[in-house]
Design a protein around this motif. Structure first.
Motif, short mmCIF file in Angstrom:
data_model
loop_
_atom_site.label_atom_id
_atom_site.label_comp_id
_atom_site.label_asym_id
_atom_site.label_seq_id
_atom_site.Cartn_x
_atom_site.Cartn_y
_atom_site.Cartn_z
N ALA A 284 0.81 -1.21 0.00
CA ALA A 284 0.00 0.00 0.00
C ALA A 284 0.85 1.27 0.00
CB ALA A 284 -0.93 0.00 1.23
N LEU A 285 2.15 1.13 0.14
CA LEU A 285 3.03 2.29 0.23
C LEU A 285 3.80 2.53 -1.06
CD1 LEU A 285 4.44 1.81 3.85
CD2 LEU A 285 3.02 3.71 3.05
N SER A 286 3.16 2.24 -2.20
CA SER A 286 3.80 2.43 -3.50
C SER A 286 5.21 1.85 -3.57
CB SER A 286 3.88 3.93 -3.86
OG SER A 286 2.63 4.51 -3.73
N PRO A 287 5.32 0.55 -3.47
CA PRO A 287 6.65 -0.07 -3.50
C PRO A 287 7.30 0.07 -4.88
CG PRO A 287 4.96 -1.74 -3.66
CD PRO A 287 4.25 -0.45 -3.42
N SER A 288 8.62 -0.13 -4.92
CA SER A 288 9.35 -0.06 -6.19
C SER A 288 8.95 -1.22 -7.08
CB SER A 288 10.85 -0.18 -5.94
OG SER A 288 11.28 0.76 -5.01
N VAL A 289 8.91 -0.93 -8.38
CA VAL A 289 8.70 -1.99 -9.37
C VAL A 289 9.83 -1.86 -10.39
CG1 VAL A 289 7.21 -2.94 -11.16
CG2 VAL A 289 6.19 -1.93 -9.09
N PRO A 290 10.69 -2.83 -10.60
CA PRO A 290 10.72 -4.09 -9.85
C PRO A 290 11.18 -3.85 -8.42
CG PRO A 290 12.67 -3.88 -11.21
CD PRO A 290 11.80 -2.70 -11.55
N GLY A 291 10.74 -4.74 -7.55
CA GLY A 291 11.13 -4.58 -6.15
C GLY A 291 11.17 -5.92 -5.44
N LYS A 292 12.09 -6.00 -4.50
CA LYS A 292 12.15 -7.21 -3.66
C LYS A 292 12.21 -6.74 -2.22
CE LYS A 292 14.99 -10.16 -6.69
NZ LYS A 292 16.33 -9.67 -6.98
N TYR A 293 11.39 -7.33 -1.39
CA TYR A 293 11.31 -6.92 0.02
C TYR A 293 11.29 -8.14 0.93
CZ TYR A 293 9.97 -2.36 -1.85
OH TYR A 293 9.94 -1.17 -2.53
N PHE A 294 11.82 -7.94 2.12
CA PHE A 294 11.73 -9.02 3.13
C PHE A 294 11.52 -8.41 4.50
CE2 PHE A 294 15.45 -9.14 5.95
CZ PHE A 294 16.26 -8.17 5.37
N SER A 295 11.02 -9.24 5.41
CA SER A 295 10.99 -8.83 6.81
C SER A 295 11.24 -10.06 7.67
CB SER A 295 9.65 -8.18 7.19
OG SER A 295 8.64 -9.15 7.23
N ILE A 296 11.88 -9.83 8.79
CA ILE A 296 12.01 -10.89 9.80
C ILE A 296 11.16 -10.38 10.95
CG2 ILE A 296 13.57 -12.16 11.31
CD1 ILE A 296 15.76 -11.80 9.22
N ALA A 297 9.90 -10.79 10.94
CA ALA A 297 8.91 -10.15 11.80
C ALA A 297 8.53 -11.05 12.96
CB ALA A 297 7.67 -9.81 10.98
N THR B 114 4.65 -19.03 21.43
CA THR B 114 3.62 -18.01 21.22
C THR B 114 4.20 -16.85 20.44
OG1 THR B 114 4.27 -16.99 23.29
CG2 THR B 114 2.38 -18.47 23.35
N ASP B 115 5.48 -16.78 20.40
CA ASP B 115 6.22 -15.61 20.03
C ASP B 115 7.36 -16.10 19.13
OD1 ASP B 115 6.87 -13.22 22.56
OD2 ASP B 115 7.71 -13.14 20.57
N PHE B 116 7.35 -15.78 17.85
CA PHE B 116 8.34 -16.38 16.96
C PHE B 116 8.63 -15.43 15.80
CE2 PHE B 116 5.15 -17.41 13.79
CZ PHE B 116 4.00 -17.39 14.56
N PHE B 117 9.69 -15.71 15.09
CA PHE B 117 10.06 -14.90 13.94
C PHE B 117 9.54 -15.53 12.66
CE2 PHE B 117 13.46 -13.55 16.84
CZ PHE B 117 13.36 -12.19 16.70
N GLN B 118 8.96 -14.70 11.78
CA GLN B 118 8.60 -15.18 10.45
C GLN B 118 9.45 -14.43 9.45
OE1 GLN B 118 4.42 -15.06 9.52
NE2 GLN B 118 4.15 -17.17 10.19
N VAL B 119 10.06 -15.18 8.56
CA VAL B 119 10.87 -14.59 7.50
C VAL B 119 10.01 -14.60 6.24
CG1 VAL B 119 13.03 -14.71 6.25
CG2 VAL B 119 12.91 -15.52 8.61
N GLU B 120 9.60 -13.42 5.81
CA GLU B 120 8.64 -13.32 4.72
C GLU B 120 9.03 -12.21 3.77
OE1 GLU B 120 4.61 -14.95 6.68
OE2 GLU B 120 4.70 -13.73 4.88
N GLY B 121 8.39 -12.21 2.63
CA GLY B 121 8.66 -11.09 1.74
C GLY B 121 7.85 -11.14 0.46
N ILE B 122 8.14 -10.18 -0.41
CA ILE B 122 7.44 -10.06 -1.68
C ILE B 122 8.43 -9.71 -2.78
CG2 ILE B 122 5.13 -9.47 -0.84
CD1 ILE B 122 5.86 -6.55 -1.01
N VAL B 123 8.03 -10.05 -4.00
CA VAL B 123 8.81 -9.67 -5.17
C VAL B 123 7.83 -9.12 -6.21
CG1 VAL B 123 10.36 -10.44 -7.00
CG2 VAL B 123 10.50 -11.49 -4.72
#
Lengths: 521, 571
Positions: free
Chosen positions: A372-385, A399-408
């Motif tokens: 929703a924040l106008s990402p770059s195209v092409p763009g690759k993003y990740f988070s360790i959330a 109950t509390d863990f890290f997820q490694v996720e992202g988008i391309v």
């Protein structure tokens, strides 16, 4: 035996004695006294050192002589202070003769405080030498002649007042006098004591000569335990020897400053993703249901949105607003597809429910925000959330863990480039060459795929899930190009890398465990 | 999603043609299950029982042996079998009449009869399991959809779906020996207790009865034992589905109808008559084909899959996946089989094409466009701070963020203070996990409290997220990254931790000052706030002995905490 190591094992006292020999010409024979003189050691320390050196056969005894030594007794020392009875009687008699007074033996006993036996013995000797006369009435008179015994006695007391001396160092006459006045059985109150003293002489054995030679290099060097700034400043370290350590002992423990092994693992993943061209995204621990689920096209009646699947926030329970135009677009998409070409879920979207606050349950919420924040195209993003799951805690559920996720995002994104990206993850993140792509289901992707890889140590394992975001997700958020959504399940890899079997140990409070765990990445 | 139990022999007989089972090995089955997004979780060789997990929550038709077999069978056979009972029916059909007042309570019903299939033990187990899984997961614990199965020969048509007086109507429910009223069933029967809340507030309750006023069931709670208890050997069944969503009710009945048909039953449709309008009209013959044709450009499929595909290839892929397909010049027009209702977007068809062809048919290709990788500014700052703390001899810690107010607030003597405000959970499962940490120092004290036997000194730090309550923020709190550090040993004191803070901030390029403040977690007169550019960014001090007692720590502890997010914003 190696001489150098022999020297290393010498006690400092032994070294002092050996050095005393080193200071004399080769082959020198030294007596105990000479050694005492040269080493300035206490007699007990010296005899210890000599005994050790003899035992090690560095030293040999060359001769052993017995000498008679004369020393003053306590009585003798009073003679030094107050003169001998011979002198005192003689001078008392001379004083009496010059004043015309009568001097009796009883007077002598009384005035001079002399024992009767001492008086009679001295008077006898003086009379015999003609220095004293006994006249009528038992009075003593001086003849004015000298007494050789008294003079000899005076000389002996003078010679012996500092230290004992060998008997044979004296003249025959003196020796006779000493013997007369020496302590013997039955006559304890005598000024002299004659003792036999054993004197040994030592010389270096061939091994001792070698040891001394080895010590020569260090001969004059003082041994110190520690190099100090002062030694360096004035260069005096050159004249010191440094005590050698037993380096095979275990060292004291040290508390290292270091990173947490699980964080190191995540850092390695982070670095890997950045090196593959991914930009990091950050998000909020608390999210609205809107960003956590609605924006991901999870219908509000979805079973995973139950009260038993997500943690809800107590206060405030709802966000005041959700940003437009996303809110209206997502609502329309859920209800009838909106402008996405979808039929939608065909239910009535509840805007109040969308505003409910939850603890972020999936890292994909961060991806939704990014879209929703106008990402770059092409763009690759990740988070360790950090994400939170409403689950009973056990060895495999935290109950509390890290997820490694992202988008391309990109014009060239399609099912085949999705598989290509997963291949890259398999190779780079899990060092796996073999992969399997298995159809999967995620509410927000279509097609969806699970990535199975053959990990070099773990064998076949599920490494992650991915898919192309549904247009119902991307279009309401303003993204018109295809988008890959991916997530990696790294907990199992992390647990193996850290050697733990319980997922809770990744966040352990056991400092010993944290200090001793080494990651194997 | 659901895990179901099926029997290998049952599956094999459904995979073959009547009287000719098709055997499969477990390996082959595992492979074939990719078609239904399923996975064998367990196999008991002695009983032949398989536990299969199915992922797709939009394909309830696959949550049963018949559905799994059907999807694989179509692929193997190359074409879908038609279901003739979906075609227009001639002649008079048995009727089911709906009473007007149900519109407000549980409006929709669908039903059919199935004859000619003699229920086997495994078949009955599947019927019951499918009924449970569909009502529970797809039907939201019977709220949206519930299902009843009956012995057809006991029923005289027309059946009526009506509201009844809960204290007047009585029958013997399944699992009971005696007749009871609907009210009593809600209060006493296990299913009444479990599902009664669905009908909360209703004065009159749903009832299905036959033409002789004999109750079939009290939907969505329980069947009558007399009519609604199906036994092994029965060969005439009546199936009804009631619910609040017309499409879901129809879809559920369709699934039961095709399942029974696949087992050899002849399906007799029922005409349902409503006194009110429904999405499918006032007279609805059920089962009913609810699929709608949809045209999809071949190019759409090609672009999504990244591969050129002949129209015929697409057609064949979809037909062997159960679709009805007709081809245009550069498009296909597709219709889902009657047991599916999950086509929302063309992308749904795209995935089915890919699954039908097999994911292995697509060669992976690297995305070719160049992108620049990088870390967020806060992560960069956090990483620098972590490096500095390691260099200062500190051991890094990672802690849970979800914890308890007892630890984050009460043990820190912050109850009732501004510092004690935190994001708390409404649906608490365990008080140990009921709020988000609002600061870091308690996380470090947690480790200190548990590690008295680890040799001293202890120098610990953690850089991580906290949630700070902020009503001005969209979600009522800000997620910020903070750095916390503690030193614990017999003579730990303020200046020791101050030196570390000083070094850390120096290398981060920040000039700071300390201003004395009162703070309940620290010893008075030995605590200050850290100020950079007139902005408070943290705290430093000696931990209050009462706090140490609460954590059962018997060493002096000194600590600091710096808000890195705020520090980052100052640059």
């Amino acid at each position: 035996m190696n001489t150098t190591s022999f020297c290393d094992n010498l006690h400092p006292l032994e070294i002092i004695v050996l050095e005393a020999f080193g200071a004399h010409p080769a082959g020198a024979v030294l007596t105990t006294e000479q050694l005492a003189e040269a080493t300035k050691l206490e007699p007990s320390q010296l005899s210890m050192a000599i005994e050790w050196l003899l035992a090690k056969q560095l030293l040999a005894v060359t001769s052993e002589t017995v000498t008679s030594v004369v020393s003053l007794t306590a009585v003798g020392k009073t003679y030094v202070e107050r003169s001998s009875p011979l002198d005192r009687i003689l001078s008392a008699a001379r004083e009496a003769s010059s004043t015309g007074k009568r001097l009796t033996i009883a007077d002598l006993q009384r005035k001079e405080g002399l024992e009767p036996s001492d008086v009679s013995r001295a008077v006898g000797r003086l009379k015999k030498e003609g220095a004293l006369l006994v006249v009528q009435g038992g009075c003593l008179e001086s003849t004015g002649r000298p007494s050789p015994s008294a003079e000899a006695m005076r000389a002996l007391l003078h010679d012996l007042r500092e230290a004992p001396r060998p008997l044979d160092g004296f003249s025959e006459v003196q020796q006779a006098l000493i013997r007369d006045y020496a302590v013997k059985r039955g006559s304890a109150r005598e000024p002299f004591r004659i003792e036999d003293r054993v004197t040994r002489s030592y010389t270096l054995s061939p091994a001792g000569v070698a040891a001394v030679n080895a010590l020569v290099g260090q001969a004059k060097l003082e041994e110190v335990a520690q190099l100090s700034p002062d030694l360096l400043k004035d260069g005096s370290w050159r004249t010191k020897r440094f005590r050698k350590y037993t380096i095979s002992l275990r060292p004291p423990r040290v508390a290292a400053g270091k990173k947490h092994p699980y964080r190191e693992f995540l850092d390695a993943v982070k670095l890997k993703l950045v090196s593959m061209g991914f930009q990091e995204m950050r998000g909020s621990l608390v999210e609205t249901e809107f960003w956590n689920m609605d924006a991901l096209f999870m219908p509000q009646f979805h079973p995973a949105r139950d009260i038993h699947d997500v943690y809800f926030v107590k206060e405030p329970a709802r966000a005041s607003v959700v940003a437009e135009p996303f809110f209206s677009r997502v609502a329309a998409t859920h209800e009838h597809g909106g402008a996405t070409g979808s039929t939608g879920w065909g239910y009535r979207f509840d805007p109040e429910r969308a505003k409910r606050l939850v603890l972020r349950s999936q890292g994909t919420a961060v991806s939704a925000r990014t879209l929703a924040l106008s990402p770059s195209v092409p763009g690759k993003y990740f988070s360790i959330a950090r994400c939170f799951r409403y689950d009973q805690v056990d060895a495999t559920h935290a109950t509390d863990f890290f997820q490694v996720e992202g988008i391309v995002l990109g014009e060239d994104i399609n099912f085949r480039t999705l598989l290509g990206l997963l291949n890259l993850f398999a190779r780079e993140v899990a060092q796996a060459k073999e992969v399997k792509f298995v159809p999967a289901y995620f509410p927000f992707t279509e097609p969806s795929v699970e990535l199975h890889v053959r990990h070099p140590r773990l064998g076949w394992m599920e490494l992650g899930g991915a898919g192309l975001f549904r247009p119902e997700v991307t279009q309401p958020l303003g993204v018109t190009v295809p988008v890959i959504a991916w997530g990696l399940g790294l907990d199992r890899m992390a647990m193996v890398a850290l050697g733990v079997h319980d997922i809770r140990e990744l966040f352990t409070d056991n400092l010993d465990l944290i200090r001793t765990t080494r990651g194997v990445f | 999603m659901p895990t179901i139990s099926i029997f290998k022999s049952d599956l094999e007989s459904l995979l073959g043609s009547p009287g000719e089972p098709r055997t499969v090995s477990i390996d082959e089955l595992q492979e074939r299950l990719a078609l239904v997004k399923g996975e064998v979780k367990d196999y008991q060789e002695d009983t032949g029982e398989l536990r299969v997990e199915l992922q797709d929550s939009n394909r309830p038709d696959l949550w049963c042996c018949e559905g799994i077999a059907r999807q694989i069978r179509i692929k193997l056979g190359g074409t879908a079998e038609p279901y003739p009972f979906l075609s227009k029916q001639s002649g008079r059909l048995p009727r089911l009449l709906v009473a007007p007042e149900l519109e407000r309570v549980r409006p929709y019903v669908a039903a059919c009869a199935a004859t000619g299939y003699r229920v086997t033990e495994q078949g009955l187990a599947q019927l019951i399991q499918t009924q449970e899984k569909l009502a529970d997961i797809f039907g939201h614990k019977r709220k949206t959809v519930s299902i009843g199965i009956y012995r057809l020969q006991k029923i005289r048509f027309p059946v009526t779906y009506e509201l009844a007086n809960p204290d007047e109507v009585r029958f013997i429910p399944l699992g009971m020996e005696t007749a009871m009223t609907l009210s009593e069933m809600l209060m006493v029967h296990p299913k009444g207790l479990e599902y009664g809340s669905i009908l909360a507030g209703q004065r009159r309750l749903p009832l299905l009865r036959d033409a002789d006023h004999r109750p079939l069931s009290f939907p969505p709670i329980i069947n009558s034992r007399e009519i609604g208890e199906v036994l092994v050997g029965d060969d005439e069944l009546f199936v009804e589905v009631t619910g609040t969503d017309a499409t879901m009710v129809l879809l559920t009945l369709n699934i039961f109808a095709v399942n029974l048909a696949d087992r050899g039953a002849a399906i007799q449709p029922i005409a349902v008559r409503y006194p009110f309008e429904t999405p499918f009209g006032k007279r609805v013959v059920t089962p009913r084909d609810i699929g709608r044709p949809r045209a999809i450009q071949i190019e759409t499929i090609e672009r999504a899959l990244g591969q050129e595909l002949e129209t015929t290839v697409v057609k064949q892929a979809l037909e062997t996946y159960g679709y009805q397909v007709s081809t245009g010049k550069k498009s296909v027009t597709v219709k889902l089989p009657p047991y599916r209702q999950d086509l929302m977007h063309a992308m749904d068809v795209v995935e089915d094409v890919a699954m039908s062809l097999g994911y292995g048919a697509f060669s992976p290709e690297m995305p070719s466009q160049f992108t620049v990788g990088g870390l967020s500014r806060i992560e960069q700052l956090s990483d620098r701070a972590r490096e500095l703390m390691v260099g200062l001899g500190f051991q890094e810690i990672i802690s849970n963020i979800l914890g308890s107010p007892e630890h984050y607030r009460d043990a820190m003597r912050l109850d009732g203070t501004e510092w004690g405000k935190m994001v708390e959970v409404r649906n608490v499962m365990s008080s140990n996990f009921s709020c988000l940490r609002q600061w870091m120092i308690p996380s470090l004290l947690r480790v200190e409290g548990a590690s008295a036997r680890s040799f001293y000194p202890h120098r610990l730090f953690e850089a991580g997220e906290v949630a700070i309550v902020d009503s001005a923020h969209e979600v009522g709190s800000r997620t910020e990254t903070v750095l916390g550090a503690i030193i614990a040993h017999a003579s730990a004191h303020f200046s020791e931790i101050h030196s570390c803070l000083d070094a850390c901030l120096y290398y981060l390029g920040k000039t700071y000052s300390l201003e004395p403040i009162p703070h309940p977690s620290f010893l008075d007169g030995r605590v200050g706030k850290i100020v950079v550019s007139e902005t408070p960014i943290g705290l430093i001090g000696e931990i209050h002995p009462e706090v140490l007692e609460r954590w059962q720590i018997v060493m002096p502890v000194v600590a600091f905490e710096v808000n890195l997010s705020r520090l980052e914003q100052l640059t």
